[in-house]
Structure formats: structure tokens, C-alpha cells
Design a protein around this motif. Structure first.
Motif, mmCIF file in Angstrom:
data_model
loop_
_atom_site.group_PDB
_atom_site.id
_atom_site.type_symbol
_atom_site.label_atom_id
_atom_site.label_comp_id
_atom_site.label_asym_id
_atom_site.label_seq_id
_atom_site.Cartn_x
_atom_site.Cartn_y
_atom_site.Cartn_z
ATOM 1 N N LYS A 62 0.751 -1.198 0.033
ATOM 2 C CA LYS A 62 -0.090 -0.029 0.002
ATOM 3 C C LYS A 62 0.833 1.353 0.032
ATOM 4 O O LYS A 62 0.639 2.234 -0.649
ATOM 5 C CB LYS A 62 -0.786 0.263 1.142
ATOM 6 N N GLN A 65 2.337 1.817 -3.331
ATOM 7 C CA GLN A 65 1.323 2.279 -4.352
ATOM 8 C C GLN A 65 1.181 3.671 -4.148
ATOM 9 O O GLN A 65 1.035 4.509 -5.191
ATOM 10 C CB GLN A 65 -0.008 1.570 -4.338
ATOM 11 N N ASP A 69 1.586 6.601 -6.837
ATOM 12 C CA ASP A 69 0.692 7.565 -7.309
ATOM 13 C C ASP A 69 0.987 8.964 -6.875
ATOM 14 O O ASP A 69 0.631 9.702 -7.695
ATOM 15 C CB ASP A 69 -0.709 7.208 -6.571
ATOM 16 N N LYS A 83 2.832 3.047 -14.256
ATOM 17 C CA LYS A 83 2.988 2.893 -12.747
ATOM 18 C C LYS A 83 3.223 1.387 -12.257
ATOM 19 O O LYS A 83 2.701 0.585 -12.879
ATOM 20 C CB LYS A 83 1.782 3.407 -11.986
ATOM 21 N N VAL A 85 4.345 -1.297 -9.064
ATOM 22 C CA VAL A 85 4.871 -1.614 -7.796
ATOM 23 C C VAL A 85 4.947 -2.951 -7.832
ATOM 24 O O VAL A 85 4.241 -3.733 -8.149
ATOM 25 C CB VAL A 85 3.492 -1.310 -6.810
#
Length: 141
Positions: A62, A65, A69, A83, A85
Motif C-alpha cells: 500500500k 502504491q 501515485d 506505474k 509496484v
């Protein structure tokens, strides 16, 4: 000008310095790949509670991410952003992504920190420099 630039981010303020330089160096139809590598803990002893370890790994993902972002929001909508991760060892993951995505440049920030933090943060940059065959732009702040 570069067609594909990889920007690894750890979410620190230092990683934000790459934004301006990337905009200067990116070709008109180029792509920015923003990568954050999450740590992964293994429950490999009887003292590790698997549920707690799984929860920690979810939190690491999390956070990674959120880092990606946050960096992506700095670019305007006209920039082609990808993107990523991933979990793994940061230096190895950065180099693998650079190779797999066939990037022209890895842009990575130096933290400018001292002491133990400099050793650990600097060790990722140093390792990337040693193992990649790609061009690397080290951004000092």
C-alpha cells in the motif's frame, strides 16, 4: 532526449527531485515509468506469525502504491506514465525493470543524508550503478 525513463521512488522528498529533470529530458512522445519496490518479509521461523507478516507485506505494498501515485500526480495528463509496484530487493528490481522495459535512462535521486541512513539509501544507488548496463542519471539535491 530519452524515449523511456525509469524513475524509482521510495516516497521520500528526495525522490521528488527527479520530476523536473525528467520533464527536461523526456522526448515528446516518451514514457515515464514510475517504480516503487516494496519490502517483503517471509514468515520463516516459528516466532513469526504468518497473519502478521502477511498484513505487514500488504502495508508495504500500500505504501509503495501511494509513493507511485504521489509521484505520478506531479506529471500532467499529456505525459505517458506507467506505474509499477513490485516486491523485491530494490536495486535488483530496479535493474530488472530497466532491462525488461528497455528503458533508455534510469533517473534516481541521491538522498544527501548522512550516517546510517546514507549508507542504506546510498547502497541501493551504488548497487544499481554497479549492476546495470543502462545509463543512470543521479540527481543530487
Amino acid at each position: 532526449m530519452f524515449d523511456k525513463i525509469l524513475i524509482p521512488t521510495d516516497g521520500s522528498d528526495f525522490s521528488e527531485y527527479e520530476f523536473e529533470r525528467a520533464m527536461e529530458l523526456l522526448s515528446k512522445d516518451g514514457q515515464i515509468i514510475i517504480l516503487s519496490v516494496a519490502s517483503k518479509i517471509e514468515a520463516n521461523t516459528p516466532f513469526h506469525n504468518k497473519k502478521n507478516v502477511d498484513n505487514m507485506n500488504k502495508e508495504f505494498l500500500k505504501e509503495a502504491q501511494a509513493n507511485v501515485d504521489r509521484m505520478a500526480r506531479r506529471f500532467n495528463n499529456s505525459v505517458n506514465i506507467k506505474k509499477l509496484v513490485l516486491q523485491g530487493i530494490p536495486s535488483e528490481t530496479i535493474v530488472n525493470v530497466a532491462d525488461n522495459e528497455n528503458v533508455d535512462l534510469i533517473m534516481i535521486a541521491a538522498s544527501g543524508k548522512s550516517g546510517l541512513k546514507k549508507f542504506f539509501i546510498g547502497s541501493v544507488v551504488e548497487r544499481v550503478l554497479k549492476i546495470t548496463e543502462k545509463d543512470v542519471l543521479l540527481i543530487r539535491n
